[in-house]
Design a protein around this motif. Structure first.
Motif, short mmCIF file in Angstrom:
data_model
loop_
_atom_site.label_atom_id
_atom_site.label_comp_id
_atom_site.label_asym_id
_atom_site.label_seq_id
_atom_site.Cartn_x
_atom_site.Cartn_y
_atom_site.Cartn_z
N ALA A 53 0.83 -1.21 0.00
CA ALA A 53 0.00 0.00 0.00
C ALA A 53 0.86 1.25 0.00
CB ALA A 53 -0.94 -0.01 1.20
N ALA A 54 1.92 1.26 0.80
CA ALA A 54 2.81 2.43 0.85
C ALA A 54 3.47 2.66 -0.50
CB ALA A 54 3.87 2.23 1.93
N THR A 55 3.88 1.58 -1.18
CA THR A 55 4.50 1.71 -2.50
C THR A 55 3.52 2.29 -3.51
OG1 THR A 55 6.00 -0.14 -2.11
CG2 THR A 55 5.55 0.42 -4.40
N LEU A 56 2.31 1.76 -3.56
CA LEU A 56 1.32 2.23 -4.53
C LEU A 56 0.95 3.69 -4.28
CD1 LEU A 56 -1.01 -0.91 -4.68
CD2 LEU A 56 0.88 -0.31 -6.23
N ARG A 57 0.81 4.06 -3.02
CA ARG A 57 0.43 5.44 -2.69
C ARG A 57 1.49 6.44 -3.12
NH1 ARG A 57 -1.66 3.35 2.30
NH2 ARG A 57 0.34 3.87 3.28
N THR A 58 2.75 6.08 -2.92
CA THR A 58 3.82 7.04 -3.17
C THR A 58 4.37 7.01 -4.59
OG1 THR A 58 5.48 5.46 -2.34
CG2 THR A 58 4.54 7.01 -0.75
N GLU A 59 4.18 5.90 -5.31
CA GLU A 59 4.83 5.74 -6.61
C GLU A 59 3.91 5.92 -7.81
OE1 GLU A 59 7.99 5.34 -7.13
OE2 GLU A 59 8.70 4.98 -5.09
N LEU A 60 2.58 5.99 -7.58
CA LEU A 60 1.65 6.06 -8.70
C LEU A 60 0.85 7.36 -8.68
CD1 LEU A 60 0.22 2.42 -8.73
CD2 LEU A 60 1.87 3.41 -10.34
N PRO A 61 0.52 7.91 -9.85
CA PRO A 61 -0.29 9.14 -9.90
C PRO A 61 -1.77 8.84 -9.68
CG PRO A 61 0.20 8.39 -12.12
CD PRO A 61 0.95 7.47 -11.19
N ASP A 62 -2.52 9.87 -9.38
CA ASP A 62 -3.97 9.72 -9.21
C ASP A 62 -4.58 9.09 -10.47
OD1 ASP A 62 -3.58 10.97 -6.85
OD2 ASP A 62 -4.77 12.76 -7.30
N GLY A 63 -5.52 8.18 -10.25
CA GLY A 63 -6.24 7.56 -11.36
C GLY A 63 -5.53 6.38 -11.99
N ALA A 64 -4.34 6.03 -11.52
CA ALA A 64 -3.62 4.90 -12.11
C ALA A 64 -4.40 3.60 -11.91
CB ALA A 64 -2.23 4.79 -11.48
N LEU A 65 -4.28 2.70 -12.89
CA LEU A 65 -4.97 1.41 -12.83
C LEU A 65 -4.00 0.33 -12.35
CD1 LEU A 65 -7.35 -0.49 -13.40
CD2 LEU A 65 -6.54 -0.64 -15.78
N VAL A 66 -4.37 -0.33 -11.26
CA VAL A 66 -3.55 -1.38 -10.66
C VAL A 66 -4.26 -2.71 -10.86
CG1 VAL A 66 -2.42 -2.21 -8.56
CG2 VAL A 66 -2.75 0.26 -8.92
N ARG A 67 -3.54 -3.72 -11.34
CA ARG A 67 -4.15 -5.02 -11.63
C ARG A 67 -3.49 -6.11 -10.78
NH1 ARG A 67 -3.83 -5.60 -17.42
NH2 ARG A 67 -5.84 -4.54 -17.47
N ASP A 68 -4.34 -6.95 -10.19
CA ASP A 68 -3.90 -8.17 -9.50
C ASP A 68 -4.38 -9.33 -10.35
OD1 ASP A 68 -3.47 -10.38 -7.92
OD2 ASP A 68 -4.27 -9.50 -6.09
N PRO A 69 -3.51 -9.95 -11.18
CA PRO A 69 -3.97 -10.96 -12.15
C PRO A 69 -4.14 -12.36 -11.57
CG PRO A 69 -1.64 -10.59 -12.41
CD PRO A 69 -2.09 -9.65 -11.32
N ALA A 70 -3.95 -12.52 -10.27
CA ALA A 70 -4.23 -13.80 -9.61
C ALA A 70 -4.76 -13.47 -8.22
CB ALA A 70 -2.97 -14.66 -9.54
N CYS A 71 -5.95 -12.91 -8.19
CA CYS A 71 -6.46 -12.24 -6.99
C CYS A 71 -6.99 -13.20 -5.93
CB CYS A 71 -7.54 -11.24 -7.37
SG CYS A 71 -9.06 -11.99 -8.03
N SER A 72 -7.20 -14.48 -6.27
CA SER A 72 -7.67 -15.47 -5.29
C SER A 72 -8.98 -14.99 -4.65
CB SER A 72 -6.58 -15.71 -4.25
OG SER A 72 -6.93 -16.72 -3.35
#
Length: 290
Positions: free
Chosen positions: A139-158
């Motif tokens: 969560a800390a990585t995604l918050r600090t490294e991605l711009p607003d509106g970025a699309l994040v995919r979990d391709p094996a989400c279980s």
């Protein structure tokens, strides 16, 4: 002979106990260690954490034979192991490598059967407890490294629990979860009927190129796929990330991909390969920039 610098040698004849050995390098120092596989009756421990007591010695060497593994290392005192781990905790680009995949017999990698994953879906709370530290890191990585509106995919989400937790922790980002197992997608939709994540039935190997800004890869790991499958899936998945995006790679068990070679193949920059956790531990945690 000085106990602090005596050389130790040992041989592993049982393939079931050969994996869990790792090589850890920071600066000019190279150590070898061993982490015992997680026991099924202790699911709430923090998964994948490596601590000073797991280190066996410096200048570690591991030889693979057809029917055995030979290991040698220079014995070091406990305080030296702690000092080396403190160095690794300060070095985000320290290199960790698990060279031996899980095996039941020599030369045949072990992968958990589908029935195992069905049981794990019923133990989602236990799995969540074991990966709490990884959720915080991701969560800390995604918050600090991605711009607003970025699309994040979990391709094996279980079960969908992890990606939904990321969506709640990063409300300015968009999230998708997919899995090739219909049972898993039904479980995810049942557990999170009105959540912030879109779930779909899809094969991770068939994702379109340049279609997301970040990938969360939590399944290219020991006991989940074979090493060859992990490498092939990595090569198929990475092109789905747009230029400038992120690949975040980790798991409950050791990552099987040779991340440094994979990053070189695809022109990715490694921003981090380990992360500190707790008061004295580290976890394998890869952040790659496309």
């Amino acid at each position: 002979m000085n106990e602090a610098t005596s050389r130790r040698h040992w041989r592993i004849d049982d393939p079931r106990s050969a994996h869990g050995y790792f090589l850890l390098r920071a600066g000019a120092y190279r150590w070898i260690g061993h982490v015992a596989p997680a026991t099924r009756d202790e699911p709430r421990h923090a998964c994948n954490v490596i601590r000073p007591h797991h280190l066996l010695g410096s200048d570690g060497v591991l030889y693979e034979h057809a029917d055995a593994i030979e290991v040698s290392a220079t014995h070091r005192r406990r305080q030296e192991a702690k000092a080396f781990m403190a160095l690794v905790r300060r070095d985000p680009l320290a290199v960790i490598h698990f060279p031996i995949a899980p095996m039941r017999t020599w030369g045949h990698e072990f992968v958990c059967p589908p029935a195992f994953w069905a049981r794990m879906a019923e133990r989602a709370e236990d799995l969540a407890a074991g990966e709490r530290h990884m959720r915080a890191l991701c969560a800390a990585t995604l918050r600090t490294e991605l711009p607003d509106g970025a699309l994040v995919r979990d391709p094996a989400c279980s079960t969908g629990d992890f990606v939904v937790a990321m969506a709640h922790a990063c409300p300015r980002l968009h999230f998708e979860g997919s899995d090739r197992a219909a049972d898993m997608i039904r479980t995810a939709r049942t557990r999170h009927p009105d959540g912030p994540v879109t779930f779909s039935l899809a094969d991770a190997a068939l994702v379109p190129p340049a279609s997301c800004d970040a990938l969360i890869l939590r399944f290219l790991n020991a006991e989940v796929v074979t090493r060859a499958q992990a490498d092939a899936l990595f090569d198929r998945l990475v092109p789905s990330v747009r230029r400038g995006g992120l690949v975040v790679l980790f798991g409950h068990t050791p990552v099987l991909v040779d991340v440094h070679q994979g990053a070189a193949r695809h022109g990715l920059r490694i921003q981090r390969s380990v992360a500190p956790t707790g008061t004295d531990g580290i976890v394998p945690y890869y952040v790659l920039r496309a």
